[in-house]
Motif scaffolding. Sequence first.
Motif, PDB file in Angstrom:
ATOM      1  N   ALA A  76       0.825  -1.209   0.000  1.00 39.85           N
ATOM      2  CA  ALA A  76       0.000   0.000   0.000  1.00 39.85           C
ATOM      3  C   ALA A  76       0.861   1.262   0.000  1.00 39.85           C
ATOM      4  N   LEU A  77       1.881   1.296   0.836  1.00 42.61           N
ATOM      5  CA  LEU A  77       2.688   2.514   0.960  1.00 42.61           C
ATOM      6  C   LEU A  77       3.542   2.782  -0.270  1.00 42.61           C
ATOM      7  N   LEU A  78       4.004   1.708  -0.925  1.00 42.07           N
ATOM      8  CA  LEU A  78       4.836   1.869  -2.123  1.00 42.07           C
ATOM      9  C   LEU A  78       4.018   1.850  -3.407  1.00 42.07           C
ATOM     10  N   ASP A  79       2.696   1.698  -3.279  1.00 46.30           N
ATOM     11  CA  ASP A  79       1.774   1.677  -4.407  1.00 46.30           C
ATOM     12  C   ASP A  79       2.156   0.613  -5.432  1.00 46.30           C
ATOM     13  N   LEU A  80       2.480  -0.579  -4.925  1.00 44.17           N
ATOM     14  CA  LEU A  80       2.839  -1.702  -5.787  1.00 44.17           C
ATOM     15  C   LEU A  80       1.581  -2.443  -6.224  1.00 44.17           C
ATOM     16  N   SER A  81       1.626  -2.956  -7.417  1.00 40.53           N
ATOM     17  CA  SER A  81       0.482  -3.663  -7.971  1.00 40.53           C
ATOM     18  C   SER A  81       0.717  -5.167  -7.867  1.00 40.53           C
ATOM     19  N   SER A  82      -0.250  -5.870  -7.293  1.00 34.87           N
ATOM     20  CA  SER A  82      -0.164  -7.314  -7.136  1.00 34.87           C
ATOM     21  C   SER A  82      -1.561  -7.852  -6.872  1.00 34.87           C
ATOM     22  N   PRO A  83      -1.834  -9.095  -7.267  1.00 36.45           N
ATOM     23  CA  PRO A  83      -3.130  -9.671  -6.929  1.00 36.45           C
ATOM     24  C   PRO A  83      -3.303  -9.902  -5.428  1.00 36.45           C
ATOM     25  N   LEU A  84      -2.213  -9.947  -4.684  1.00 37.17           N
ATOM     26  CA  LEU A  84      -2.269 -10.156  -3.242  1.00 37.17           C
ATOM     27  C   LEU A  84      -2.370  -8.849  -2.460  1.00 37.17           C
ATOM     28  N   ARG A  85      -2.350  -7.733  -3.147  1.00 38.39           N
ATOM     29  CA  ARG A  85      -2.347  -6.442  -2.458  1.00 38.39           C
ATOM     30  C   ARG A  85      -3.588  -6.250  -1.584  1.00 38.39           C
ATOM     31  N   ALA A  86      -4.763  -6.451  -2.141  1.00 37.98           N
ATOM     32  CA  ALA A  86      -5.998  -6.196  -1.389  1.00 37.98           C
ATOM     33  C   ALA A  86      -6.122  -7.077  -0.149  1.00 37.98           C
ATOM     34  N   PRO A  87      -5.932  -8.412  -0.250  1.00 42.74           N
ATOM     35  CA  PRO A  87      -6.069  -9.215   0.970  1.00 42.74           C
ATOM     36  C   PRO A  87      -4.987  -8.925   2.009  1.00 42.74           C
ATOM     37  N   VAL A 107      -3.343  -6.014   2.467  1.00 40.86           N
ATOM     38  CA  VAL A 107      -3.598  -4.703   3.082  1.00 40.86           C
ATOM     39  C   VAL A 107      -4.756  -4.815   4.066  1.00 40.86           C
ATOM     40  N   LEU A 108      -5.801  -5.540   3.691  1.00 37.66           N
ATOM     41  CA  LEU A 108      -6.922  -5.756   4.607  1.00 37.66           C
ATOM     42  C   LEU A 108      -6.460  -6.484   5.865  1.00 37.66           C
ATOM     43  N   PHE A 109      -5.596  -7.487   5.691  1.00 38.11           N
ATOM     44  CA  PHE A 109      -5.056  -8.194   6.854  1.00 38.11           C
ATOM     45  C   PHE A 109      -4.283  -7.241   7.756  1.00 38.11           C
ATOM     46  N   PHE A 110      -3.457  -6.371   7.155  1.00 36.23           N
ATOM     47  CA  PHE A 110      -2.710  -5.401   7.945  1.00 36.23           C
ATOM     48  C   PHE A 110      -3.648  -4.479   8.708  1.00 36.23           C
ATOM     49  N   LEU A 111      -4.695  -3.987   8.036  1.00 36.48           N
ATOM     50  CA  LEU A 111      -5.608  -3.039   8.666  1.00 36.48           C
ATOM     51  C   LEU A 111      -6.392  -3.660   9.821  1.00 36.48           C
ATOM     52  N   LEU A 112      -6.569  -4.961   9.814  1.00 32.99           N
ATOM     53  CA  LEU A 112      -7.251  -5.627  10.921  1.00 32.99           C
ATOM     54  C   LEU A 112      -6.283  -6.155  11.972  1.00 32.99           C
ATOM     55  N   ALA A 113      -5.129  -6.648  11.533  1.00 36.55           N
ATOM     56  CA  ALA A 113      -4.196  -7.293  12.464  1.00 36.55           C
ATOM     57  C   ALA A 113      -3.359  -6.306  13.257  1.00 36.55           C
ATOM     58  N   ALA A 114      -2.893  -5.232  12.634  1.00 41.88           N
ATOM     59  CA  ALA A 114      -1.998  -4.308  13.337  1.00 41.88           C
ATOM     60  C   ALA A 114      -2.660  -3.687  14.566  1.00 41.88           C
ATOM     61  N   PRO A 115      -3.861  -3.101  14.441  1.00 43.35           N
ATOM     62  CA  PRO A 115      -4.483  -2.557  15.657  1.00 43.35           C
ATOM     63  C   PRO A 115      -4.898  -3.651  16.639  1.00 43.35           C
ATOM     64  N   GLY A 116      -5.297  -4.799  16.127  1.00 47.39           N
ATOM     65  CA  GLY A 116      -5.689  -5.903  17.015  1.00 47.39           C
ATOM     66  C   GLY A 116      -4.530  -6.395  17.858  1.00 47.39           C
ATOM     67  N   PHE A 117      -3.376  -6.589  17.219  1.00 55.06           N
ATOM     68  CA  PHE A 117      -2.201  -7.018  17.978  1.00 55.06           C
ATOM     69  C   PHE A 117      -1.713  -5.924  18.915  1.00 55.06           C
ATOM     70  N   ALA A 118      -1.867  -4.667  18.522  1.00 57.04           N
ATOM     71  CA  ALA A 118      -1.446  -3.560  19.382  1.00 57.04           C
ATOM     72  C   ALA A 118      -2.322  -3.453  20.630  1.00 57.04           C
ATOM     73  N   LEU A 119      -3.601  -3.771  20.499  1.00 61.77           N
ATOM     74  CA  LEU A 119      -4.511  -3.712  21.652  1.00 61.77           C
ATOM     75  C   LEU A 119      -4.368  -4.917  22.573  1.00 61.77           C
TER      76      LEU A 119
END
Length: 115
Positions: free
Chosen positions: A22-33, A35-47
Amino acid sequence: MGLTPLFAGVAVAAGCVGAAFALLDLSSPLRAPLVLFFLLAAPGFALSPWLRGLDTWARVVACGSGALVVDLVVAQSMLALHVWSIRGGVAAVGALSVLVFLSALARRRRHRAPR
Protein backbone atom coordinates in the motif's frame (compact mmCIF):
# COMPACT_ATOMS: atom_id res chain seq x y z
CA MET A 1 7.27 -25.73 21.52
CA GLY A 2 4.27 -25.53 19.21
CA LEU A 3 3.42 -23.65 16.06
CA THR A 4 2.30 -20.41 17.71
CA PRO A 5 5.61 -18.54 17.13
CA LEU A 6 5.61 -19.69 13.51
CA PHE A 7 2.05 -18.43 12.95
CA ALA A 8 2.90 -15.15 14.67
CA GLY A 9 5.93 -14.68 12.42
CA VAL A 10 3.91 -15.42 9.29
CA ALA A 11 1.23 -12.95 10.42
CA VAL A 12 3.79 -10.20 11.02
CA ALA A 13 5.42 -10.86 7.65
CA ALA A 14 2.05 -10.80 5.85
CA GLY A 15 1.10 -7.55 7.56
CA CYS A 16 4.41 -5.92 6.68
CA VAL A 17 4.10 -7.01 3.05
CA GLY A 18 0.55 -5.63 2.91
CA ALA A 19 1.65 -2.30 4.36
CA ALA A 20 4.58 -2.15 1.93
CA PHE A 21 2.26 -2.87 -1.04
CA ALA A 22 0.00 0.00 0.00
CA LEU A 23 2.69 2.51 0.96
CA LEU A 24 4.84 1.87 -2.12
CA ASP A 25 1.77 1.68 -4.41
CA LEU A 26 2.84 -1.70 -5.79
CA SER A 27 0.48 -3.66 -7.97
CA SER A 28 -0.16 -7.31 -7.14
CA PRO A 29 -3.13 -9.67 -6.93
CA LEU A 30 -2.27 -10.16 -3.24
CA ARG A 31 -2.35 -6.44 -2.46
CA ALA A 32 -6.00 -6.20 -1.39
CA PRO A 33 -6.07 -9.21 0.97
CA LEU A 34 -2.70 -8.37 2.54
CA VAL A 35 -3.60 -4.70 3.08
CA LEU A 36 -6.92 -5.76 4.61
CA PHE A 37 -5.06 -8.19 6.85
CA PHE A 38 -2.71 -5.40 7.94
CA LEU A 39 -5.61 -3.04 8.67
CA LEU A 40 -7.25 -5.63 10.92
CA ALA A 41 -4.20 -7.29 12.46
CA ALA A 42 -2.00 -4.31 13.34
CA PRO A 43 -4.48 -2.56 15.66
CA GLY A 44 -5.69 -5.90 17.01
CA PHE A 45 -2.20 -7.02 17.98
CA ALA A 46 -1.45 -3.56 19.38
CA LEU A 47 -4.51 -3.71 21.65
CA SER A 48 -3.73 -7.23 22.84
CA PRO A 49 -1.35 -6.30 25.70
CA TRP A 50 -4.03 -4.03 27.20
CA LEU A 51 -6.43 -6.97 27.48
CA ARG A 52 -4.31 -9.57 29.28
CA GLY A 53 -6.96 -10.18 31.95
CA LEU A 54 -9.49 -11.64 29.51
CA ASP A 55 -9.71 -15.28 28.47
CA THR A 56 -8.57 -16.19 24.96
CA TRP A 57 -11.82 -15.92 23.00
CA ALA A 58 -12.96 -12.76 24.76
CA ARG A 59 -9.58 -11.22 23.97
CA VAL A 60 -9.85 -12.20 20.28
CA VAL A 61 -13.31 -10.65 20.00
CA ALA A 62 -12.27 -7.49 21.88
CA CYS A 63 -9.11 -7.05 19.78
CA GLY A 64 -11.04 -7.58 16.54
CA SER A 65 -13.69 -5.09 17.59
CA GLY A 66 -11.04 -2.61 18.67
CA ALA A 67 -9.26 -2.98 15.33
CA LEU A 68 -12.47 -2.18 13.48
CA VAL A 69 -13.03 0.87 15.69
CA VAL A 70 -9.51 2.16 15.02
CA ASP A 71 -9.93 1.66 11.26
CA LEU A 72 -13.32 3.38 11.21
CA VAL A 73 -12.14 6.33 13.33
CA VAL A 74 -9.12 6.85 11.06
CA ALA A 75 -11.27 6.64 7.93
CA GLN A 76 -13.96 8.97 9.32
CA SER A 77 -11.37 11.50 10.50
CA MET A 78 -9.58 11.52 7.17
CA LEU A 79 -12.84 11.88 5.25
CA ALA A 80 -14.03 14.71 7.50
CA LEU A 81 -10.74 16.55 7.00
CA HIS A 82 -10.78 15.91 3.23
CA VAL A 83 -7.38 14.20 3.30
CA TRP A 84 -8.42 10.65 2.42
CA SER A 85 -5.89 8.43 0.62
CA ILE A 86 -5.11 4.75 0.80
CA ARG A 87 -1.47 5.39 1.64
CA GLY A 88 -2.36 7.93 4.31
CA GLY A 89 -4.93 5.61 5.86
CA VAL A 90 -2.50 2.71 6.07
CA ALA A 91 0.19 5.00 7.52
CA ALA A 92 -2.24 6.45 10.08
CA VAL A 93 -3.47 3.02 11.20
CA GLY A 94 0.13 1.82 11.46
CA ALA A 95 1.18 4.87 13.46
CA LEU A 96 -1.78 4.57 15.84
CA SER A 97 -1.05 0.87 16.30
CA VAL A 98 2.57 1.59 17.17
CA LEU A 99 1.53 4.28 19.67
CA VAL A 100 -1.00 1.99 21.37
CA PHE A 101 1.51 -0.86 21.58
CA LEU A 102 4.29 1.36 22.93
CA SER A 103 1.95 2.82 25.54
CA ALA A 104 1.16 -0.69 26.76
CA LEU A 105 4.88 -1.51 26.96
CA ALA A 106 5.59 1.73 28.83
CA ARG A 107 2.80 1.01 31.29
CA ARG A 108 4.07 -2.51 31.90
CA ARG A 109 7.63 -1.27 32.37
CA ARG A 110 6.52 1.47 34.79
CA HIS A 111 4.62 -1.03 36.95
CA ARG A 112 7.59 -3.43 37.06
CA ALA A 113 10.17 -0.83 38.06
CA PRO A 114 11.23 -0.83 41.71
CA ARG A 115 10.03 2.18 43.63
